[in-house]
Design an enzyme around this catalytic site. Sequence first.
Site, short mmCIF file in Angstrom:
data_model
loop_
_atom_site.label_atom_id
_atom_site.label_comp_id
_atom_site.label_asym_id
_atom_site.label_seq_id
_atom_site.Cartn_x
_atom_site.Cartn_y
_atom_site.Cartn_z
CE LYS A 140 -3.73 -2.55 2.33
NZ LYS A 140 -4.61 -2.65 3.53
CE1 TYR A 186 -9.16 -3.69 0.73
CE2 TYR A 186 -8.35 -1.65 -0.26
CZ TYR A 186 -8.13 -2.82 0.47
OH TYR A 186 -6.86 -3.09 0.92
CG ASN A 224 -3.42 -2.65 7.08
OD1 ASN A 224 -3.36 -2.14 5.95
ND2 ASN A 224 -4.44 -3.39 7.46
CD GLU A 226 -8.31 -9.39 -4.02
OE1 GLU A 226 -7.12 -9.67 -3.73
OE2 GLU A 226 -9.20 -9.28 -3.15
P1 GTP Z 1 -6.57 -6.35 3.17
O1 GTP Z 1 -5.53 -7.41 2.96
O2 GTP Z 1 -6.10 -4.97 2.85
O3 GTP Z 1 -7.87 -6.71 2.49
O4 GTP Z 1 -6.81 -6.34 4.76
P2 GTP Z 1 -7.60 -7.41 5.65
O5 GTP Z 1 -8.13 -8.50 4.79
O6 GTP Z 1 -6.69 -7.77 6.77
O7 GTP Z 1 -8.79 -6.55 6.23
P3 GTP Z 1 -10.22 -6.18 5.54
O8 GTP Z 1 -10.33 -6.80 4.21
O9 GTP Z 1 -11.26 -6.42 6.56
O10 GTP Z 1 -10.07 -4.59 5.38
C1 GTP Z 1 -9.41 -4.05 4.27
C2 GTP Z 1 -8.59 -2.87 4.70
O11 GTP Z 1 -9.46 -1.83 5.14
C3 GTP Z 1 -7.67 -3.11 5.90
O12 GTP Z 1 -6.46 -3.71 5.56
C4 GTP Z 1 -7.48 -1.70 6.40
O13 GTP Z 1 -6.50 -1.02 5.60
C5 GTP Z 1 -8.83 -1.09 6.15
N1 GTP Z 1 -9.65 -1.19 7.37
C6 GTP Z 1 -10.28 -2.29 7.86
N2 GTP Z 1 -10.94 -1.99 9.00
C7 GTP Z 1 -10.68 -0.68 9.24
C8 GTP Z 1 -11.05 0.23 10.28
O14 GTP Z 1 -11.75 -0.12 11.22
N3 GTP Z 1 -10.58 1.51 10.18
C9 GTP Z 1 -9.79 1.92 9.14
N4 GTP Z 1 -9.37 3.20 9.09
N5 GTP Z 1 -9.42 1.10 8.15
C10 GTP Z 1 -9.86 -0.18 8.20
#
Ligand code: GTP
Length: 149
Positions: A9, A49, A112, A126
Amino acid sequence: VEESYIMIKPDGVQRGLVGEIISRFEKKGFKLTGLKLFQCPKELAEEHYKDLSAKPFFPTLIDYITSGPVVCMAWEGVGVVASARKLIGSTNPLQAEPGTIRGDLAVQTGRNVVHGSDSPENGKREIALWFHEGEVIQWTSTLSPWLRE
Ligand code: GTP
Ligand code: MG
């Protein structure tokens, strides 16, 4: 064959973590089949997303992902999707185990540093979304006899 879409990212690129992150997947033993630096348009971030579009953080997530260049990668190998998720660690970096990418290199969910597909189906979806035909390369790694019996 199983594939995962892994993306560094914008914070990972800005912080100079590109080599470090790629290196972890290389050293594990997966095969890199696609790699590019890319400025993501808003529409693509929203499509990627889309399952999170109802979340309150969705607009800031889209701003984050489009805030600078990302590194798009396709990685291939048996078990790559689940293994990459383990290498990446929990979504919240404060809860991610030390030794994982997020556990070692990040402190906040909204910064992250890396994405990994959450299922083999989403891996294929994807990769098709982020790469054009011809950008994903099928090749034979001479290391394979040293990685699998
Ligand atoms: P990805 O590998 O990026 O898809 O992350 P993930 O699978 O661990 O998490 P998820 O798919 O649930 O969420 C996608 C992304 O949205 C996360 O990696 C974060 O960057 C963002 N995100 C998720 N939850 C939150 C939140 O509560 N607050 C914020 N600011 N960002 C969030
Ligand atoms: Mg996810």
